[in-house]
Design a protein around this motif. Structure first.
Motif, mmCIF file in Angstrom:
data_model
loop_
_atom_site.group_PDB
_atom_site.id
_atom_site.type_symbol
_atom_site.label_atom_id
_atom_site.label_comp_id
_atom_site.label_asym_id
_atom_site.label_seq_id
_atom_site.Cartn_x
_atom_site.Cartn_y
_atom_site.Cartn_z
ATOM 1 N N GLU A 77 0.829 -1.211 0.000
ATOM 2 C CA GLU A 77 0.000 0.000 0.000
ATOM 3 C C GLU A 77 0.859 1.254 0.000
ATOM 4 O O GLU A 77 0.528 2.241 -0.666
ATOM 5 N N MET A 78 1.966 1.223 0.716
ATOM 6 C CA MET A 78 2.881 2.366 0.719
ATOM 7 C C MET A 78 3.446 2.601 -0.676
ATOM 8 O O MET A 78 3.564 3.747 -1.133
ATOM 9 N N ASN A 79 3.793 1.521 -1.368
ATOM 10 C CA ASN A 79 4.300 1.637 -2.739
ATOM 11 C C ASN A 79 3.240 2.190 -3.679
ATOM 12 O O ASN A 79 3.547 3.014 -4.549
ATOM 13 N N LEU A 91 -4.340 1.287 4.395
ATOM 14 C CA LEU A 91 -3.244 1.135 5.342
ATOM 15 C C LEU A 91 -3.759 0.759 6.732
ATOM 16 O O LEU A 91 -3.221 -0.141 7.378
ATOM 17 N N TYR A 125 -5.451 5.360 0.350
ATOM 18 C CA TYR A 125 -4.261 4.856 1.039
ATOM 19 C C TYR A 125 -4.511 4.705 2.540
ATOM 20 O O TYR A 125 -4.236 3.659 3.120
#
Length: 124
Positions: A82-84, A100, A96
Motif C-alpha cells: 500500500e505504501m508503494n 493502510l 491509502y
C-alpha cells in the motif's frame, strides 16, 4: 508509573513482571490515558477472530514459530504494498489511509494472536 501484571495462565510471559512506562520522559497527560482506543482494540480483536474463523487449522493459532512469522510477514508485506501504491501515485491519500489502516489492523491481529498462541490464552 508501572502497569501491574495482568492475570493469565501459569507460564505466561507478558504478565510475569511489571512493565515500566518510563513516564518521566512524557507529559502527564500522555501517561494517564489509554494509548490505544477501544475502537482500535476492538478492530484488532475482530480481525483476529475473522482470520481464525476463515483459516481454521491453518490459522496463526496452530503451527510453529516459522509459520507464524511467515503469516505476520505476509501481512507486513501488504502494508509495504500500500505504501508503494501511494508512492507510485496509483492511489489517492484517502484510499491509502483506508487500506493502510486495514492492513495495520491485520498486522496487529496476527502479532497479538501469536502472543496468545505462545501464552496459551485461546479457546479453540
Amino acid at each position: 508509573m508501572a502497569i501491574a501484571p495482568h492475570e493469565c495462565k501459569p507460564g505466561c510471559y507478558h504478565g510475569s513482571q511489571e512493565i515500566s512506562l518510563g513516564v518521566s520522559a512524557y507529559p502527564k497527560e500522555m501517561t494517564t490515558r489509554m494509548l490505544l482506543s477501544n475502537l482500535t482494540m476492538a478492530a484488532i480483536q475482530a480481525e483476529a477472530i475473522r482470520a481464525h474463523a476463515r483459516h481454521g487449522i491453518n490459522s496463526m493459532l496452530y503451527g510453529d514459530d516459522d509459520k507464524s512469522l511467515r503469516i505476520l510477514m505476509e501481512e507486513v508485506g501488504e502494508v509495504a504494498r500500500e505504501m508503494n501504491e501511494l508512492a507510485l501515485g496509483n492511489i489517492n491519500v484517502d484510499t491509502y489511509n483506508k487500506k493502510l489502516v486495514k492492513e495495520l489492523i491485520q498486522v496487529a491481529a496476527m502479532a497479538a494472536t501469536w502472543i496468545e498462541k505462545i501464552e496459551g490464552n485461546h479457546n479453540d
